[in-house]
Design an enzyme around this catalytic site. Structure first.
Site, mmCIF file in Angstrom:
data_model
loop_
_atom_site.group_PDB
_atom_site.id
_atom_site.type_symbol
_atom_site.label_atom_id
_atom_site.label_comp_id
_atom_site.label_asym_id
_atom_site.label_seq_id
_atom_site.Cartn_x
_atom_site.Cartn_y
_atom_site.Cartn_z
ATOM 1 C CG ASP A 107 5.351 7.302 2.007
ATOM 2 O OD1 ASP A 107 6.440 7.453 2.579
ATOM 3 O OD2 ASP A 107 4.427 6.609 2.485
ATOM 4 C CG ASP A 123 9.202 4.321 4.151
ATOM 5 O OD1 ASP A 123 9.139 4.542 5.373
ATOM 6 O OD2 ASP A 123 8.351 4.743 3.341
#
Length: 141
Positions: A107, A123
């Protein structure tokens, strides 16, 4: 047909994660107003839930991605629905690659330290796909 986007989106997701691994660190770095770049090794799912289960989460993500691929191949849906499910499929498979290959998800997109969990392109694909499904779902009701 939007399904041709799936491999392109997965490649974009993986390239962005490789770039993040090579270029970023865990300290938030301002990129654009309201957007920071912060490297996070996420062993769970959204909001840090279910940490430490990469194999099961990875297998679940693959199962979701494959189920959606089968659905997209068989179902006759409108363009918007097909696009939405294509985005969700690419997101599920993009994060599955990380979970099964690394044991964690890369991330790096951060809308402000502490404001929201750090996320990635996969995401974003899932979130946009779900948002696109809302009018479809509301019409069907």
């Amino acid at each position: 047909m939007p399904t041709v986007l799936i491999p392109l989106l997965i490649v974009a997701d993986q390239i962005s994660k490789l770039w993040a691994l090579r270029s970023l660190d865990p300290i938030p770095d301002p990129f654009l107003p309201g957007l920071y770049l912060t490297l996070v090794r996420n062993t769970g799912v959204a909001f840090g839930l279910l940490k430490g289960n990469p194999l099961w989460l990875g297998l679940f993500s693959v199962a979701v991605g494959l189920a959606l691929l089968v659905y997209l191949a068989r179902a006759r849906t409108d363009w918007l629905t097909s696009l939405a499910f294509s985005l969700i499929t690419a997101g599920a498979l993009g994060n599955a690659i990380d979970r099964l290959g690394r044991g964690w998800v890369v991330d790096f997109l951060d809308i402000g330290p502490g404001l929201w969990p750090v996320f990635n392109l996969a995401d974003s694909f899932v979130v946009v796909g779900v948002i696109l499904l809302l009018p479809v779902w509301l019409r069907s009701r």
